[in-house]
Design a protein around this motif. Structure first.
Motif, mmCIF file in Angstrom:
data_model
loop_
_atom_site.group_PDB
_atom_site.id
_atom_site.type_symbol
_atom_site.label_atom_id
_atom_site.label_comp_id
_atom_site.label_asym_id
_atom_site.label_seq_id
_atom_site.Cartn_x
_atom_site.Cartn_y
_atom_site.Cartn_z
ATOM 1 N N HIS A 191 0.866 -1.178 0.000
ATOM 2 C CA HIS A 191 0.000 0.000 0.000
ATOM 3 C C HIS A 191 0.901 1.225 0.000
ATOM 4 N N GLY A 192 0.688 2.153 -0.929
ATOM 5 C CA GLY A 192 1.498 3.371 -0.993
ATOM 6 C C GLY A 192 1.990 3.601 -2.405
ATOM 7 N N SER A 193 2.902 4.570 -2.534
ATOM 8 C CA SER A 193 3.429 4.948 -3.845
ATOM 9 C C SER A 193 4.749 4.232 -4.091
ATOM 10 N N PHE A 194 5.309 4.415 -5.292
ATOM 11 C CA PHE A 194 6.641 3.881 -5.566
ATOM 12 C C PHE A 194 7.664 4.435 -4.575
ATOM 13 N N ASP A 195 7.569 5.734 -4.287
ATOM 14 C CA ASP A 195 8.536 6.335 -3.362
ATOM 15 C C ASP A 195 8.475 5.671 -1.987
ATOM 16 N N ASP A 196 7.255 5.309 -1.539
ATOM 17 C CA ASP A 196 7.128 4.607 -0.251
ATOM 18 C C ASP A 196 7.837 3.251 -0.332
ATOM 19 N N ALA A 197 7.611 2.541 -1.436
ATOM 20 C CA ALA A 197 8.238 1.226 -1.604
ATOM 21 C C ALA A 197 9.758 1.366 -1.643
ATOM 22 N N GLN A 198 10.224 2.382 -2.358
ATOM 23 C CA GLN A 198 11.667 2.568 -2.468
ATOM 24 C C GLN A 198 12.284 2.935 -1.120
ATOM 25 N N ALA A 199 11.554 3.711 -0.328
ATOM 26 C CA ALA A 199 12.072 4.086 0.996
ATOM 27 C C ALA A 199 12.240 2.837 1.868
ATOM 28 N N VAL A 200 11.302 1.909 1.797
ATOM 29 C CA VAL A 200 11.400 0.657 2.553
ATOM 30 C C VAL A 200 12.642 -0.119 2.098
ATOM 31 N N VAL A 201 12.821 -0.205 0.796
ATOM 32 C CA VAL A 201 13.955 -0.964 0.262
ATOM 33 C C VAL A 201 15.275 -0.329 0.689
ATOM 34 N N LYS A 202 15.357 0.990 0.584
ATOM 35 C CA LYS A 202 16.611 1.668 0.947
ATOM 36 C C LYS A 202 16.970 1.403 2.398
ATOM 37 N N ARG A 203 15.958 1.341 3.255
ATOM 38 C CA ARG A 203 16.226 1.076 4.668
ATOM 39 C C ARG A 203 16.746 -0.335 4.888
ATOM 40 N N MET A 204 16.257 -1.288 4.102
ATOM 41 C CA MET A 204 16.706 -2.668 4.283
ATOM 42 C C MET A 204 18.219 -2.808 4.042
ATOM 43 N N PHE A 205 18.756 -1.992 3.131
ATOM 44 C CA PHE A 205 20.188 -2.090 2.828
ATOM 45 C C PHE A 205 21.067 -1.687 3.992
ATOM 46 N N VAL A 206 20.556 -0.854 4.874
ATOM 47 C CA VAL A 206 21.392 -0.361 5.977
ATOM 48 C C VAL A 206 20.867 -0.852 7.328
ATOM 49 N N ASP A 207 20.026 -1.896 7.309
ATOM 50 C CA ASP A 207 19.466 -2.447 8.549
ATOM 51 C C ASP A 207 20.323 -3.634 8.981
ATOM 52 N N PRO A 208 21.075 -3.476 10.092
ATOM 53 C CA PRO A 208 21.985 -4.561 10.498
ATOM 54 C C PRO A 208 21.263 -5.878 10.792
ATOM 55 N N THR A 209 19.994 -5.841 11.213
ATOM 56 C CA THR A 209 19.309 -7.111 11.481
ATOM 57 C C THR A 209 19.173 -7.925 10.194
ATOM 58 N N LEU A 210 19.212 -7.256 9.060
ATOM 59 C CA LEU A 210 19.210 -7.982 7.785
ATOM 60 C C LEU A 210 20.626 -8.196 7.271
ATOM 61 N N THR A 211 21.424 -7.119 7.263
ATOM 62 C CA THR A 211 22.726 -7.206 6.589
ATOM 63 C C THR A 211 23.701 -8.140 7.309
ATOM 64 N N GLU A 212 23.465 -8.393 8.612
ATOM 65 C CA GLU A 212 24.345 -9.340 9.305
ATOM 66 C C GLU A 212 24.074 -10.782 8.899
ATOM 67 N N ARG A 213 22.855 -11.063 8.484
ATOM 68 C CA ARG A 213 22.515 -12.450 8.127
ATOM 69 C C ARG A 213 22.479 -12.688 6.621
ATOM 70 N N PHE A 214 22.108 -11.658 5.887
ATOM 71 C CA PHE A 214 21.884 -11.856 4.455
ATOM 72 C C PHE A 214 22.794 -10.932 3.655
ATOM 73 N N ARG A 215 23.154 -11.373 2.462
ATOM 74 C CA ARG A 215 23.827 -10.465 1.531
ATOM 75 C C ARG A 215 22.727 -9.823 0.695
ATOM 76 N N ILE A 216 22.466 -8.523 0.942
ATOM 77 C CA ILE A 216 21.340 -7.848 0.292
ATOM 78 C C ILE A 216 21.847 -7.185 -0.997
ATOM 79 N N GLY A 217 21.229 -7.514 -2.104
ATOM 80 C CA GLY A 217 21.657 -6.960 -3.392
ATOM 81 C C GLY A 217 20.550 -6.135 -4.040
ATOM 82 N N ALA A 218 20.946 -5.327 -5.021
ATOM 83 C CA ALA A 218 19.997 -4.409 -5.664
ATOM 84 C C ALA A 218 19.902 -4.648 -7.157
#
Ligand SMILES: *Cc1c(COP(=O)(O)O)cnc(C)c1O
Length: 466
Positions: A191-218
């Protein structure tokens, strides 16, 4: 080649590193440490090459150290072999001055295939070499998603989580994503605009709870390899029209500033580009930034050109970095201001630097429809709405009449049949290679646009890095 972050504090990486990294750890975007430059006689020697071979010549300086030329050649031949046209990106003449560069002959009918067919193969190659696993997270305004999913579906070592703004992509665009049932493909409508979706994605790249376990690619155009692959067709078109002896202008329908930044790179590499026309729809932050220095995000207005319904253009940061003297600390400060206020002013250096090469035009829905009608009635060419915005900009920009203008035709009209029919009274058919899209079962999950829900969804389903 080494790559540095626009915000100055992330580690320097090689080509393999930036391909797998996506966003830099300091929140910036990776750019080459320096621009490779071709002399006019080196450019002249590229005339007449098959597309895949031209791609090797243009990209080899960027991949040096991570791929041999033969390895790069094999990947290019495989990637561009998926295109339905021998020229890969054919150039079509409209009138004495205007040309279309058709970038939509790939598997999903938009220009994003040009880069993503290569990127999917680069991922597979680098991951198998390291025996690692990559979790791709991406946001799409429509075309990146389908092109990325086609490029990585079923490939070893990769999972893809693709977010699209619910109800804001065309039926063809959505079905091209949601009818791919490979187990490594995860479609999420948020739910939301492309910019909302992109903001969520950008945060995932710098979220240590993800980046410590997964190699996050774009796979979004924050990934350098995508822009690199797009530089090639600027060379292809300009060579067709007489470069390096003759200057060429390009008009580029723009959303995230990726495609037009590739044109800037081509110019920095020595291609004689007279002007890069940034064509926007009514979501015109880039037009305002380039014409008055005011980079301030408003609300997104949905239009018939959904891939350009963007207010915050990630790749603009790469331009600001390069024009502002490559001062990562200063840019990090400027971008922090933008993130807080959703607005900033360009510096004088940035404005003057941009003015030398860029022009910008904003197209209304009426302008877009009029350009579609002109092309259909006067030239027998059916355009999609994004391309039509580019053509409107090309035909109205203030430019030396002797300079040929190439409008990038970024999508096949059959991706946007309703808008095309409204403008010209004719409904474009899907090319037969697309198959029975409307008979296939769709599969996707719908999530609210809040960060934690999406992060948990990804974390539960992704494969940890080895
Ligand atoms: C993605 C897209 C654009 C915008 O490209 P950017 O690189 O984001 O500026 C324009 N037209 C179409 C059809 C697209 O899919």
């Amino acid at each position: 080649m080494k790559y540095v972050s626009t915000r100055g504090s992330a580690p320097v990486l090689d080509f393999e590193g930036v391909t797998l990294a996506g966003l830099a750890s300091d929140g910036g975007l990776y750019v080459p440490e320096e621009w490779p430059r071709f002399a006019p006689d080196e450019i002249a020697a590229m005339a007449g090459l098959p597309y895949a071979e031209l791609a090797v010549r243009v990209m080899a300086p960027f991949t040096a150290g991570s791929l041999t030329e033969d390895e790069l050649r094999a990947l290019c031949e495989a990637a561009y072999g998926t295109f339905a046209h021998e020229a890969v990106t054919p150039l079509v003449q409209l009138d004495h001055r205007h040309h279309l560069l058709e970038l939509f002959h790939g598997p999903t009918l938009a220009f994003k295939d040009v880069a993503l067919q290569l990127l999917g193969r680069l991922f597979e190659r680098f991951l198998s070499q390291r025996d690692d696993h990559l979790t791709i997270v991406g946001a799409t305004s429509g075309d990146t998603g389908s092109a990325a999913i086609d490029a990585v579906a079923g490939r070893e070592g990769v999972d893809i989580f693709m977010l699209h703004p619910r109800g804001r992509v065309s039926d063809v665009q959505r079905r091209q994503m949601t009818t791919v049932h490979a187990p490594n493909v995860h479609n999420i409508a948020i739910h939301g605009s492309f910019d909302d979706a992109q903001a969520v994605v950008k945060r995932m790249f710098v979220d240590p709870t993800l980046t410590e376990r997964f190699r996050i690619g774009a796979v979004n155009s924050i990934n350098w390899a995508r822009l690199m692959a797009q530089v090639v067709y600027y060379f292809a078109a300009a060579l067709q029209l007489g470069a390096p002896q003759r200057q060429i202008a390009f008009s580029v329908p723009t959303g995230n500033f990726g495609d037009v930044f590739a044109g800037y790179v081509a110019a920095r590499m020595g291609l004689p580009i007279k002007r890069l026309i940034v064509a926007t729809n009514v979501n015109d932050i880039l037009h305002r930034a380039l014409s008055s220095g005011d980079y301030s995000a408003g609300e997104v207005t949905p239009t018939d050109a959904p891939s350009m319904d963007i207010q915050v253009s990630s790749n603009f940061e790469r331009l600001l970095f390069d024009l502002g003297g490559r001062d990562g600390a200063a840019l990090a400060e400027q971008m922090r201001g933008f993130d807080a206020e959703r607005a900033m002013q360009l510096t004088d250096n940035q404005r003057e630097g941009a003015a030398g090469l860029f022009a910008s035009v904003r197209a209304t829905p009426e302008d877009t429809a009029a350009a579609m009608r002109w092309a259909a009635e006067r030239c027998g060419e059916v355009l999609d709405p994004h391309t039509a915005i580019g053509l409107h900009a090309a035909r109205t920009a203030d430019l030396d009449l002797a300079v040929p203008i190439v409008t990038l035709a970024t999508a096949h009209p059959a991706k946007f049949p309703d808008a095309v029919e409204r403008a010209i009274g004719q409904r474009p058919d899907l090319p037969s290679r697309i198959g029975n899209l409307f008979d296939l079962q769709e599969r996707y999950d719908t999530l609210p646009g809040d960060y934690d829900t999406v992060r948990d969804y990804v974390a539960e389903r992704a494969t940890p890095s080895r």
